[in-house]
Design an enzyme around this catalytic site. Sequence first.
Site, PDB file in Angstrom:
ATOM      1  N   GLU A   1      -3.309   0.779 -29.779  1.00 42.80           N
ATOM      2  CA  GLU A   1      -3.728   2.067 -29.232  1.00 42.80           C
ATOM      3  C   GLU A   1      -4.151   2.982 -30.368  1.00 42.80           C
ATOM      4  O   GLU A   1      -3.396   3.177 -31.334  1.00 42.80           O
ATOM      5  CB  GLU A   1      -2.577   2.732 -28.471  1.00 42.80           C
ATOM      6  CG  GLU A   1      -2.185   2.032 -27.188  1.00 42.80           C
ATOM      7  CD  GLU A   1      -1.135   2.819 -26.415  1.00 42.80           C
ATOM      8  OE1 GLU A   1      -1.138   2.722 -25.179  1.00 42.80           O
ATOM      9  OE2 GLU A   1      -0.315   3.527 -27.044  1.00 42.80           O
ATOM     10  N   CYS A   2      -5.348   3.542 -30.254  1.00 47.96           N
ATOM     11  CA  CYS A   2      -5.852   4.528 -31.205  1.00 47.96           C
ATOM     12  C   CYS A   2      -5.734   4.014 -32.646  1.00 47.96           C
ATOM     13  O   CYS A   2      -6.482   3.137 -33.039  1.00 47.96           O
ATOM     14  CB  CYS A   2      -5.146   5.865 -31.007  1.00 47.96           C
ATOM     15  SG  CYS A   2      -6.076   7.272 -31.687  1.00 47.96           S
ATOM     16  N   GLY A   3      -4.785   4.524 -33.434  1.00 51.60           N
ATOM     17  CA  GLY A   3      -4.649   4.037 -34.803  1.00 51.60           C
ATOM     18  C   GLY A   3      -4.395   2.546 -34.873  1.00 51.60           C
ATOM     19  O   GLY A   3      -4.897   1.850 -35.764  1.00 51.60           O
TER      20      GLY A   3
ATOM     21  N   MET B   1      -7.668   0.831 -34.311  1.00 49.28           N
ATOM     22  CA  MET B   1      -8.492   0.855 -35.521  1.00 49.28           C
ATOM     23  C   MET B   1      -8.031  -0.181 -36.541  1.00 49.28           C
ATOM     24  O   MET B   1      -8.835  -0.829 -37.199  1.00 49.28           O
ATOM     25  CB  MET B   1      -8.477   2.254 -36.127  1.00 49.28           C
ATOM     26  CG  MET B   1      -9.237   3.288 -35.316  1.00 49.28           C
ATOM     27  SD  MET B   1      -9.274   4.923 -36.100  1.00 49.28           S
ATOM     28  CE  MET B   1      -7.881   5.694 -35.305  1.00 49.28           C
TER      29      MET B   1
ATOM     30  N   THR C   1      -7.444   0.143 -27.183  1.00 46.24           N
ATOM     31  CA  THR C   1      -8.056   1.329 -26.605  1.00 46.24           C
ATOM     32  C   THR C   1      -7.888   2.504 -27.558  1.00 46.24           C
ATOM     33  O   THR C   1      -6.957   2.529 -28.365  1.00 46.24           O
ATOM     34  CB  THR C   1      -7.390   1.721 -25.264  1.00 46.24           C
ATOM     35  OG1 THR C   1      -6.024   2.116 -25.517  1.00 46.24           O
ATOM     36  CG2 THR C   1      -7.419   0.577 -24.273  1.00 46.24           C
TER      37      THR C   1
END
Length: 441
Positions: free
Chosen positions: A327-329, A332, A432
């Site tokens: 999720e998010c970080g 990435m 995501t």
Amino acid sequence: MIPPGLMISAPSSGTGKTTLMLGLLAAFRAQGVMVQPFKSGPDYIDPAFHTAASGRASFNVDSWSMDLTVINGLVGNAAGADLILAEGSMGLFDGVAIPGACGNGASADIAAQMGWPVVLVLDVSGAAQSVAATALGFSQMRPDVQLAGVVLNRVASPRHEALVRVGMDAVGIKVLGSLPRRKEIEMPERHLGLVQAGEQENLPELLAQAAAFVSEHVDLEALRAAADGTLQDAPPPARVIPPGMRIALAQDDAFAFVYPHLMAGWRAAGAEILPFSPLGDAAPDPSADVCWLPGGYPELHAGKLAAAENFRRGVQDFARTKPVHGECGGYMAMGAGLVDKDGQRHEMAGLLGLETSFEKRKFHLGYRKATLNAAMPGFAAETRLRGHEFHYASILAEPDAPLAKITDSNGLDVAETGSVRQFEDGGCATGTFFHMIGQGA
């Protein structure tokens, strides 16, 4: 039994809610009063500070992404405490334009639903009697929201305080405290909000200072006496579906953003959480049946993550046969590369083709609805999820198959669809940019 509660709110962000909230939690704890903290809205930093100050796990409650059954179940965690304190987000009435599960996400929704009177924190710098007009407006905006009183913040002098009190007396609003300007106990911030609780080496000292400061300048007895609530008996908690029964969970300064209600729900469902540190170059436990990489600040640690060969090799091996979700970080970090603020590209885990950059920051903020195109850990394809997105990363490439159709709170399509990649030996990688809060239409 569920104790009475208060909502600590304000007209806007940046008025001193968090300083007051932490000072109250620490001050009451020092008195032997057991306080159950909550955070209104989708924030994953403040609850960690609440927990440090109160000694009890803090939970998010949110009227846009959670229905009333879920909220009631979370408030049930207060059973056995003496008092509830909930910290609002943004301004008291601030929310989205189109209501969600049981409201528009405003702290006022939670205050009304739970019957918690509001303690309004007012920044009085640059004004005096006029501040009473603001307080009066807040007291009358919604008939179902009760104002317990106000705490004045950033008071310049005793004369300034006296003038503000004249205005409050004129409109019949109680002053519960008056905080003089004091910069040294304000918490340091970075671009996503407060620096994380785990990174504050002097956090016990800051909390002790906040407790002493609030104890000196706030009428704790009157504030506690103003607490109220409509929920009396603890309802059963809402069921949370874990992504697996043995969850390898990344946990360190780069990956720390997990909603507390999810972790509590996973454990309540019988799941075991196996933490590991990518920054410590640790790999996920191979005995786990799923790996979960939460959000955080990978951009601040990109070089160290790129050099963490054991972590990258371990998560790649894991993904060949089992699911990995980010999720998010975390999403990435699962990508091919991340460009830091100085323009340097760092190699990430390579489970997905995602390329992100912080060289030119772009603000992404808001609630998200997602309908899954493919399965992700814990949820089948076509499942509808609700969550929240908050980051500054720009997407340079998102080449994998889209994980979901995603819209914002107004029903408008969101370009950041997430990604899914299947591997030949049965594993998969999904990710995501939004942080999942729960299931919902």
